[in-house]
Scaffold this motif. Sequence first.
Motif, mmCIF file in Angstrom:
data_model
loop_
_atom_site.group_PDB
_atom_site.id
_atom_site.type_symbol
_atom_site.label_atom_id
_atom_site.label_comp_id
_atom_site.label_asym_id
_atom_site.label_seq_id
_atom_site.Cartn_x
_atom_site.Cartn_y
_atom_site.Cartn_z
ATOM 1 N N GLU A 169 3.333 -15.701 -13.043
ATOM 2 C CA GLU A 169 4.727 -16.665 -12.780
ATOM 3 C C GLU A 169 5.732 -15.694 -12.588
ATOM 4 O OE1 GLU A 169 4.383 -19.877 -12.368
ATOM 5 O OE2 GLU A 169 2.240 -19.710 -12.504
ATOM 6 N N THR A 170 6.373 -15.613 -11.584
ATOM 7 C CA THR A 170 7.567 -14.804 -11.251
ATOM 8 C C THR A 170 8.053 -15.025 -9.751
ATOM 9 O OG1 THR A 170 8.270 -12.346 -11.221
ATOM 10 C CG2 THR A 170 6.007 -12.783 -10.191
ATOM 11 N N ILE A 171 9.436 -14.493 -9.423
ATOM 12 C CA ILE A 171 9.975 -14.914 -8.306
ATOM 13 C C ILE A 171 9.323 -13.820 -7.190
ATOM 14 C CG2 ILE A 171 11.816 -14.977 -7.162
ATOM 15 C CD1 ILE A 171 13.380 -16.093 -9.645
ATOM 16 N N HIS A 172 8.746 -14.279 -6.245
ATOM 17 C CA HIS A 172 8.138 -13.603 -5.208
ATOM 18 C C HIS A 172 7.690 -12.078 -5.444
ATOM 19 C CE1 HIS A 172 6.982 -12.899 -0.986
ATOM 20 N NE2 HIS A 172 7.670 -13.996 -0.601
ATOM 21 N N ILE A 173 6.542 -11.970 -6.162
ATOM 22 C CA ILE A 173 5.901 -11.018 -6.490
ATOM 23 C C ILE A 173 5.763 -9.756 -5.390
ATOM 24 C CG2 ILE A 173 3.648 -11.642 -6.401
ATOM 25 C CD1 ILE A 173 5.357 -9.330 -9.244
ATOM 26 N N GLY A 174 5.574 -10.316 -4.257
ATOM 27 C CA GLY A 174 5.273 -9.633 -2.920
ATOM 28 C C GLY A 174 6.410 -8.840 -2.547
ATOM 29 N N ARG A 175 7.721 -9.347 -2.410
ATOM 30 C CA ARG A 175 8.798 -8.797 -2.169
ATOM 31 C C ARG A 175 9.118 -7.621 -3.148
ATOM 32 N NH1 ARG A 175 11.912 -14.007 -1.495
ATOM 33 N NH2 ARG A 175 11.239 -14.488 0.416
ATOM 34 N N LYS A 176 8.744 -7.853 -4.800
ATOM 35 C CA LYS A 176 9.031 -6.681 -5.536
ATOM 36 C C LYS A 176 7.975 -5.529 -5.093
ATOM 37 C CE LYS A 176 10.624 -9.861 -9.054
ATOM 38 N NZ LYS A 176 10.576 -9.847 -10.577
ATOM 39 N N ILE A 177 6.997 -5.731 -4.791
ATOM 40 C CA ILE A 177 5.911 -4.945 -4.420
ATOM 41 C C ILE A 177 6.411 -4.086 -3.241
ATOM 42 C CG2 ILE A 177 3.492 -4.378 -3.571
ATOM 43 C CD1 ILE A 177 2.785 -6.749 -5.357
ATOM 44 N N SER A 178 7.013 -4.740 -2.173
ATOM 45 C CA SER A 178 7.238 -4.231 -1.004
ATOM 46 C C SER A 178 8.549 -3.083 -1.288
ATOM 47 C CB SER A 178 7.605 -5.166 -0.133
ATOM 48 O OG SER A 178 8.268 -4.804 1.235
ATOM 49 N N LYS A 219 3.966 4.285 2.721
ATOM 50 C CA LYS A 219 3.871 3.255 3.799
ATOM 51 C C LYS A 219 2.804 2.351 3.385
ATOM 52 C CE LYS A 219 6.087 6.159 7.553
ATOM 53 N NZ LYS A 219 7.259 5.490 7.448
ATOM 54 N N GLN A 220 2.839 1.133 4.211
ATOM 55 C CA GLN A 220 1.601 0.119 3.974
ATOM 56 C C GLN A 220 0.175 0.512 4.189
ATOM 57 O OE1 GLN A 220 2.370 -3.260 6.552
ATOM 58 N NE2 GLN A 220 3.405 -4.386 4.659
ATOM 59 N N ASP A 221 0.161 1.527 5.301
ATOM 60 C CA ASP A 221 -1.109 1.993 5.523
ATOM 61 C C ASP A 221 -1.597 2.825 4.636
ATOM 62 O OD1 ASP A 221 0.696 3.926 6.471
ATOM 63 O OD2 ASP A 221 -0.436 4.626 8.142
ATOM 64 N N SER A 245 -7.378 -3.267 3.883
ATOM 65 C CA SER A 245 -6.742 -2.815 5.259
ATOM 66 C C SER A 245 -5.236 -3.071 5.310
ATOM 67 C CB SER A 245 -7.168 -3.793 6.340
ATOM 68 O OG SER A 245 -6.765 -5.302 5.866
ATOM 69 N N GLN A 246 -4.552 -2.709 6.170
ATOM 70 C CA GLN A 246 -3.010 -2.780 6.199
ATOM 71 C C GLN A 246 -2.565 -4.132 6.218
ATOM 72 O OE1 GLN A 246 -1.006 -0.422 9.024
ATOM 73 N NE2 GLN A 246 0.903 -1.287 8.668
ATOM 74 N N LYS A 272 -1.616 0.236 -9.958
ATOM 75 C CA LYS A 272 -2.204 1.563 -10.026
ATOM 76 C C LYS A 272 -1.883 2.418 -8.839
ATOM 77 C CE LYS A 272 -6.485 3.636 -11.108
ATOM 78 N NZ LYS A 272 -7.846 3.627 -11.520
ATOM 79 N N ALA A 273 -2.050 1.640 -7.703
ATOM 80 C CA ALA A 273 -2.021 2.501 -6.331
ATOM 81 C C ALA A 273 -0.362 3.124 -6.353
ATOM 82 C CB ALA A 273 -2.385 1.783 -5.324
ATOM 83 N N LEU A 274 0.648 2.104 -6.701
ATOM 84 C CA LEU A 274 1.673 2.456 -6.816
ATOM 85 C C LEU A 274 2.496 3.261 -7.608
ATOM 86 C CD1 LEU A 274 3.477 -0.979 -5.834
ATOM 87 C CD2 LEU A 274 3.368 1.017 -4.264
ATOM 88 N N GLY A 275 1.573 3.806 -8.675
ATOM 89 C CA GLY A 275 1.901 4.350 -9.733
ATOM 90 C C GLY A 275 2.904 3.757 -10.913
ATOM 91 N N VAL A 276 2.883 2.503 -11.031
ATOM 92 C CA VAL A 276 3.732 1.776 -11.936
ATOM 93 C C VAL A 276 2.828 0.957 -12.551
ATOM 94 C CG1 VAL A 276 5.751 2.180 -10.393
ATOM 95 C CG2 VAL A 276 4.054 0.063 -10.359
#
Length: 115
Positions: free
Chosen positions: A3-12, A21-23, A32-33, A55-59
């Motif tokens: 439950e959070t405000i747009h988690i995808g934007r935070k990840i981006s 980069k995304q790839d 996949s990208q 984990k992939a972002l190191g956070v």
Amino acid sequence: MVETIHIGRKISRIREIRGIKQDHLAMEMGVSQQTIYKIEQSESMEEETLGKVAKALGVTPQAIKSFTEDAIINYFHDQSYFNYQCTFNPLDKVMELYERLLQAEREKNELLKGK
């Protein structure tokens, strides 16, 4: 579900700040990208997916959940990144680059004269 405000934007934003980069993130996660694109468009996601992304972002997943632009600015300010002391004179570098460019032009002109 998280439950959070747009988690995808935070990840981006975290991905961009970390210079990933995304790839590359897709490769790290084994997806996949297009999957990364969909993740970054998601307002929420399962904890398991969030854990893999973190984990992939190191956070940590919590770092993603609590990420704000203000927090990152305060972090860098506290770490004194804004107090960087330049160890060279920038004008010297500009002159050095200008002189190299000028020399390259002279060499190019000499080659053209020889034809």
